[in-house]
Design an enzyme around this catalytic site. Structure first.
Site, PDB file in Angstrom:
ATOM      1  NE  ARG A  93      12.313   5.948   9.520  1.00  0.00           N
ATOM      2  CZ  ARG A  93      11.440   5.554   8.602  1.00  0.00           C
ATOM      3  NH1 ARG A  93      11.149   6.338   7.565  1.00  0.00           N
ATOM      4  NH2 ARG A  93      10.822   4.381   8.703  1.00  0.00           N
ATOM      5  CB  SER A  96       5.217   2.889   7.837  1.00  0.00           C
ATOM      6  OG  SER A  96       6.092   2.450   6.819  1.00  0.00           O
ATOM      7  CG  ASP A 209       3.713  -4.040   8.923  1.00  0.00           C
ATOM      8  OD1 ASP A 209       4.420  -5.013   9.238  1.00  0.00           O
ATOM      9  OD2 ASP A 209       4.181  -2.936   8.605  1.00  0.00           O
ATOM     10  NE  ARG A 222       1.910  -0.130   4.830  1.00  0.00           N
ATOM     11  CZ  ARG A 222       2.762  -1.105   5.096  1.00  0.00           C
ATOM     12  NH1 ARG A 222       4.062  -0.867   5.100  1.00  0.00           N
ATOM     13  NH2 ARG A 222       2.337  -2.317   5.354  1.00  0.00           N
TER      14      ARG A 222
END
Length: 237
Positions: A93, A96, A209, A222
């Site tokens: 994977r 973000s 973030d 992103r």
């Protein structure tokens, strides 16, 4: 003899279309970006529901990349089918994550050694308690070594895989006290599916973030600028 489960309702690729290792971003456009910027002779092997999957070559090695969509139900479907029907051995994977550990900063890369979760995904496997899904040591070791060579070593530790993006229970403060690095929404289901299938999984996430301060990167950043994370994943594919 061909696999009777292929194609699936979600993946229309043919048997053999996927390489043994699949990089799995959440965003289909990030999958497209990787295919276009890193893979040679990339072929679109799946576009059902707009979830783009490609197979090509990176430094002569056959590699696939396909999106997972958002959340554990979505990656649960795609990873299950890739592991159990398409013969995929490794899923990495590349996503973000929201920063919980305040020693981190935007664009740092974290790698999930294990996953806390509020999901009930693991209950299907018959264990009447809390599960503690872990990554593949083989892939973790390779990622740390690749990061050192590429000049950005991932930070290993626990992730929190949440079923809820807008979470009114506000668990970040409690998780911070437990040393959890970051929050995301997919890794726990991926790790559980890999464990059940006897396969390998790893979650590499770039901090996008900060859940406490609200500081963050926009959607385009992103999608297109998390290149170091992509390169680490490609090196170990």
């Amino acid at each position: 003899m061909s696999n009777p489960n292929i194609p699936t309702p979600h993946i229309t690729a043919k048997e053999g279309d996927f390489a043994p290792t699949v990089l799995m971003p959440g965003d289909p456009l990030r999958a497209k970006y990787i295919a276009e910027h890193y893979l040679e002779d990339a072929v679109l092997v799946n576009n059902t529901r707009g979830v783009q999957g490609y197979t090509g070559y990176y430094k002569g090695k056959r590699v696939s990349v396909m999106a997972s969509g958002m959340g554990m139900p979505s990656i649960g479907i795609y990873s299950y089918e890739l592991y159990n029907f398409y013969g995929v051995e490794n899923i990495i994977r590349i996503g973000s994550a929201g920063q919980i550990d305040q020693n981190l900063k935007l664009r740092d890369i974290v790698v999930g050694m294990s996953c806390y979760t509020n999901s009930n995904f693991g209950a299907q496997f018959g264990f009447n308690g809390y599960t503690a899904p872990c990554c593949s040591w083989k892939l973790l070791k390779a990622a740390m070594e690749a990061g050192e060579k590429l000049g950005q070593v991932p930070v290993p530790g626990a992730l929190y895989s949440s079923d809820t993006f807008y979470d009114e229970s506000a668990p970040a403060g409690k998780l911070q006290k437990l040393g959890v690095l970051a929050v995301e929404m997919e890794a726990a289901a991926l790790y559980l599916n890999a464990a059940r299938a006897g396969k390998h999984a790893l979650a590499l996430c770039t901090i996008s973030d900060n859940v406490f301060t609200g500081e963050g990167l926009d959607a385009e950043a992103r999608q297109n600028t998390f290149t170091k994370m992509m390169e680490i994943a490609l090196e170990i594919a």
